[in-house]
Every structure is written in structure tokens, then in C-alpha cells.
Design an enzyme around this catalytic site. Sequence first.
Site, short mmCIF file in Angstrom:
data_model
loop_
_atom_site.label_atom_id
_atom_site.label_comp_id
_atom_site.label_asym_id
_atom_site.label_seq_id
_atom_site.Cartn_x
_atom_site.Cartn_y
_atom_site.Cartn_z
N GLU A 90 -3.37 -0.52 7.75
CA GLU A 90 -2.02 -0.04 8.00
C GLU A 90 -2.04 1.48 8.12
OE1 GLU A 90 2.56 -0.69 6.42
OE2 GLU A 90 0.96 -0.52 4.95
N GLU A 120 9.30 -1.34 2.98
CA GLU A 120 9.13 -0.46 1.83
C GLU A 120 10.37 -0.32 0.97
OE1 GLU A 120 6.31 0.13 1.01
OE2 GLU A 120 5.18 -0.14 2.86
N GLU A 138 3.60 -4.24 -4.59
CA GLU A 138 2.70 -4.85 -3.60
C GLU A 138 2.89 -6.36 -3.53
OE1 GLU A 138 1.28 -2.80 -1.64
OE2 GLU A 138 1.93 -1.14 -2.91
N GLU A 164 -0.69 -3.64 0.66
CA GLU A 164 -0.28 -5.02 0.44
C GLU A 164 -1.02 -6.04 1.28
OE1 GLU A 164 2.80 -3.35 3.46
OE2 GLU A 164 1.68 -2.60 1.75
N ASN A 165 -2.28 -5.80 1.64
CA ASN A 165 -3.04 -6.79 2.41
C ASN A 165 -2.79 -8.18 1.82
OD1 ASN A 165 -4.53 -4.50 3.65
ND2 ASN A 165 -5.48 -4.39 1.63
N HIS A 170 5.80 -7.36 -1.44
CA HIS A 170 5.43 -7.33 -0.02
C HIS A 170 4.81 -8.64 0.46
CE1 HIS A 170 6.26 -3.35 1.36
NE2 HIS A 170 5.44 -2.73 0.54
#
Length: 846
Positions: free
Chosen positions: A120, A311, A289, A255-256, A292
Site C-alpha cells: 500500500e 482509515e 488493523e 492491514e494486509n 480494517h
Amino acid sequence: MAVKRLIETFVPENYKIFLDIDRKTKKIKGQVAITGEAKDTVVAFHAKGLHFNKVRAFSVDTNFIENEEDEEIVVKIGETGRVTVSFEYEAELTDNMMGIYPSYYEVNGEKKMLIGTQFESHFARQAFPSIDEPEAKATFDLSVKFDEEEGDIIVSNMPELLNINGIHVFERTVKMSSYLLAFVFGELQYKKGKTKSGVEVGAFATKAHSQAALDFPLDIAIRSIEFYEDYYQTPYPLPHSWHIALPDFSSGAMENWGCITYREVCMLVDPENATIQSKQYVATVIAHELAHQWFGDLVTMQWWDDLWLNESFANNMEYVCMDALEPSWNVWESFSISEANMALNRDATDGVQSVHVEVTHPDEIGTLFDPAIVYAKGSRLMVMLRKWLGDEDFAAGLALYFKRHQYGNTVGDNLWDALAEVSGKDVAAFMHSWVNQPGYPVVTAEVVDDTLILSQKQFFVGEGVDKGRLWNVPLNTNWTGLPDLLSSEKVEIPGFAALKTKNNGKALFLNDANMAHYIIDYKGALLTDLLSEVESLENVTKFQILQDRKLLAKAGVISYADVVNILPSFTNEESYLVNTGLSQLISELELFVDEDSETEKAFQSLVGKLFAKNYARLGWDKVAGESAGDESLRGIVLSKTLYSENADAKTKASQIFATHKENLASIPADIRPIVLNNEIKTTNSAELVKTYRETYIKTSLQEFKRELEGAVALIKDEKVIAELLESFKNADIVKPQDIAFSWFYLLRNDFSQDAAWAWEKANWASLEEKLGGDMSYDKFVIYPGNTFKTADKLAEYKAFFEPKLENQGLKRSIEMAIKQITARVALIDSQKAAVDKAITDIAEKL
């Protein structure tokens, strides 16, 4: 110029990715097959720094052109329709914490390397050819081979399916955006657990840390997933949730999906060295995270101009989650202290971005990650919306939103539609003025001829152009008989005296619990009434009085001298929230106080008196069973008491240092930075700085590193300062991710400011090369804007940065900083004399 949307000519369905990575040579060999729908006979894929050997379409070699300027490879496929385009290429590991990159660390003096990813916002293209846009969701089949050594493991978004001759093959991902793909490999230790619903959760870190540092993040992660599954009424959609602390990491966390990566200080908690603040910080980062994983990963913004959908929402939910999991922490107090304060200050400068802002080119994406707007202001708006709707409708609307848009992409209005459908309220009409307009209003409350007049206009610190903007302002008042919203410029409510009697004669206040994004200017008797009842008000209301009066003074609406005069009303406060508000106000007043002046002596005396009762109450030692608020407050009280030159405090700080000087990490964590700072200030010892730096290099405790770096910056020795600045070029001493923080510590101190500023200017080219594209890059623009306060520094800033306005990634930050410094210089010039007098007068009386 608007960037092309590559999804318009090719819609990906699946990526088959094979990567062969050699850590020693830092080389990557890649094979990628992308299946999707071609809408043109010539299609383009994003690629940056990839060197292609072969491209095939319909199983036939095909022509291609590498367009480095647009970060594309253009492929001639000859026909439209469903097609698989395959690529063979080579690349290198990056050195700027983007794409696929190395992280460095030491264990027992041995240097080691992890490999991790950061895709990102638009850095997947540095790892593999792709349609690197959030709307281009697809599934991913990832296989990775690397120079594997004993003890190495590899983790990714999905579980490992099999290992064939050293090739790690992972299960196919769910449909997701390219920026969410991730993997990490190297020597990692871990602890695992499971949620009630069976999701496997793991916490991973290098062996430079104790295994015990994984316990707290693992517990928070498990409980957060359980909370979100219940709150969202939507199951976590993946089989696992990995949390990996990386030694080198650009931002705080990423936040993968199913493979969340963190800066070490944002995830690891050493139980022997953790303060309550560090635990709260780590917990909120993890909760952010994990929020997300639904809002951002399961449902993703269509394009980067709706980044706030990710966000702002996650920033709000981290507090909702932690308030449910750890109610004794009173995290909404922390929200007022940090998020609300940050948003109100940044959003008062003319030219600030709105929460929703148009993005035409990827180079602009970095500017969207303004933490004060997209994160802090955006989350404040979500808090406001949640209060306006009620928590039940808010949660139900989110459940509908996830059900309707899972694995898809949305714009802001899709969220408003779902919330409106559940609540029956026109959410879009309520929110558009807040999300699409920059800034916020000041609501003026005054009584004229027994009529209460409430009016709104945009609030500016410094010069601003009033464009007549209006907001739907929730009044959130403690009185009955007033309207819920102020949507017009002004509303007049007659019969004020009778209305006050109806409300039992209590003082009127607006914006209850500080949940809406505006400030209030109470005029005349309204302010007098409020201050007369200050001891009986809720802590958050007391904090708001300090917050709002400080901002009004900063804008020149009232004088800072008037603010000084209300300080005695807060000498008996024991609340962490109120005392933090007091501390923030004192920091603002320090702008007016010259070092080694008579005013400084008076100011030190005033500060000491304001915190004297809490110093006597809390002292230096943590007490068993004390509240989280008292534990957090102690550091503020000790810092301000030492600033006041309190002899007892200085003696005790030195005694504590002497007791622990052979093992500085053993100083109790909640007072450690206070003790470290005091010893440097007291001794001004170059030898002590050397000791601190040696300790900094050796320790793996990230919070302790920050404390040491902040302490050494207090030295008043030009030679030592020059050595500190020079050390930033050595990654074995200061990691690139930490340069901005370490440099800022020197910039904010008057003695070292000139040297730090000169260093930045002299090293700008190397900073740009090392950190360009990194999320800390624009800090070197922003931090001087937050710090400089003289006309000379303003002129120097403009001379250096105005020629860089053509850089789209820096343009807004430069313009904002110039306005901030200009306003600060004018404020000091106009108010210094009155503030100095007020400080002297109040210090004598208190």
C-alpha cells in the site's frame, strides 16, 4: 494530470505468482500469469523497477513496451476477451521499505535479515506486474522460493498448502486488492491461539525479543477479532490472522489481509518494561488493523479519494473496540487528548484538505495519509455520526453494508445508504458538509436581550478566506428545549431566563462529551456561569474548556492572557484528562516565554503551583491498585514539576538515576523518560550522551530507544549535536524509519534547532533518495512547520521549500507549514507582552 485507470482496459480475475528471492544478492526472479478480461487489443499493467525477459498472451510470445515514466508495461495481445498474460522478469529488493524489502536486526551480535512486503498504496507494482488499483480485485495464488536456512519460516495471507523442493505454495486468496497481498520470511519466533469461532491467531517477531513480548499482542488480537465478529455480525473471512513485527517498517502498521505487519514498537510489549500508555497504544494499533480486515479489506474503497473510508472508520473502531475490551482504560479520554486535539489544530489552517479529496495521480496518494485529517478528523466524524444515530443503528447499518458489498468496492455514499436504510435518517445530507468541506465551525453562544443566539462560521488559526461554509452541527447540549442541529448560520432562541430556570439554573454547555468536530466560544455570562461550576462539571467538559479557549486564543479571537487567567480554576484537578489539557495549554504558553528570562522564572513557579497537589499525591512510585489514569498522569506531573525547578523532584530524579545507572532499562518504565531527560539537563554531559547512544544501539526495546533518543537531544553541546546529526547517516545506529523522529527531537529544542535545520537542508538530496515515497518523508516538511516561530525562520523555510512546490507529494504540506509559521509569528508578536504580564500576575497570586 489525471492518471490512467488500467482497469478500464483489463479486469484481472486471478494472479499466479512465483517469486524466487535471494537475500544475499538481493535479487528477485519472477513468473506471473494474470488471467482476466481484456477490453482492448493493447493493454497495460503496472510495473516499476521490473526488467522483463518474456511476455506471452494466448500462449504465444508477444510484443511489449516498458514505459518507465508511467510505471507501466504495455502488451499487445491482439484480441479482446478472456486471456492469460504471463510474464518472466527480474527485479531487486528495494531499500526504501516499499515493495519487497529487507529488514535488518541483530541477535547476540550476529546481523540477520528478514524479508517483508509493503504494497500500500501503489507498490505492488514493484514486486510483480499487476493492475495496481484498489478496484481491481482478484484472487492470488502465491508461491515463493528463497535461500532458506535452518530456522527460517515464511508466512502469507493464506495458509501454506505444500512445500515442493523448497517452493512454498500458499492457498488461493479470497478476492482482494493487490495492495493487500503480503508475505514475510526469515527466522521468526511465534505464539498462537484461537478465537471462539476457530480463527487461528499468531504473533510473530524476531528472536531479538523475548517470547513474552508476544503475549499481550496475541491476547488483544484474539479478543479484538471476537469483538468485531459480534459487533459487525459478519464472520472473519479467513482461516488465520497473523501479526508480524518487522525491524524495519515505514508506517505504524499495515492491514494486509490475514498477514498484518507492524513496526516493532507498535506491536511488541515487554511485560517487564511496559507502561500503561504503551499497552494502550499497542492495543489500539492492533484493533485498528483488525477493524480494517472488514472495513478496507472485505469492503474496499473504489479509488484513493475515498481512502478515508478505510482509515477514518478503523480509527474510530479501534476506540470502540478497546472501550469494550478494557473499560478501565477510559480510551475515549485518550481520543480527546490525541485524535480530537490533533484534528482541531490541523483543520483550522486555511488550505487544509477535506476528508474526501480528489486524487488524480498516485504521487498525490501520500498526501492523503495526513494523520490529522484522514485518521483523526475522519474518526472524530465517525464518533459524531455514531452518537447521532445511536450505537444500535450504527452497528446494524455496518452489518448491512458488509453483507451488501463484501469482496467489492464502494464509495462513501454506499456507507451512508446502508446507515440511512437502518436508521431512517438522511445520513448523506448530515455527513456531506463534514466530509466534503475542509475545516470546521466555531459556534458562538451569547445572550442578547434574553435571547440565546447560536451562530456558526468557519474557524481559522491564522489568515483564512471565509467562503460562507456551513455545517450540520449537532449541538449535543446538556439543556432541554434547544434544537438538535444548527444547520443555518444563526438561530435565535427567545426566553433565555425561563429556559435556564427550566433546566434547574445550571450552566449551559454544548458538544457534550466532545463528540462533534467543532469548538464553542461562550460569551459573557455564559462563560462566567460555566467557570463558576467548573469543579462539578464532567472531566471531558473541563478538558473542552481548556481545549476551546486555547484554540480561540491561538486564532486571536481572545487573548492568551485571558486563558492564563482561568488556570487557577484547575489547580485541584486529579483527572488525567483535565491535567493533560492543562499540560497542552502550558506547552502552547511556552511559545511566549523566553529562556532565562524573569517571565520564565514566573512561569516555572506558576507551573509548579498548578501541579503541586498531584505531585504530593502521586510522587515517584507506582502504587498497587492505582487507576490507569493515575499511572498515566504521573509522568505529566513529574515532567512539569521538574520544569518548575522543584528541588525535591530534581533530587529524587537524580537518586533514581544513580540507583539504576548500570542498567538504565531497569528504571521503572512509567518514569524512565523523566529520569533520563533530567540527568542530561542536569549534567549536560557528553559522556552521558555516549552512554545513552551505546545503550540505544544495544537494546531491542523499541520504546526505550525512543526515550533515549529524546533524552540525548536535550544536550547543549554543539560538538555532540553535530555528532548526533551525523549518526543519522549510519543505519547501524539510527534506522531509516527512525530518522524523522530522532531529527525532530533536535529540531524542537532551541539550542540544537539551527544545527538540525542546517543538517536537513544540507542532506535533502540523500533524504529524498532514502525516504522518498516513505510515509515519514513529508515529516521533514511538516515538523519545521510545527516548530518554527520567528520571522527569520519563516523566511528561511520559504526560501528552501517554495522551489519544491512542484513536488505533488510535498506541495500541500509546504503550503500548510508556511501558513502555520506565519500565524505563529504574528501571534507571538501581537500577544507576547500581554501574556508575559498575565503569567507574572497569576504566578504571584496563586
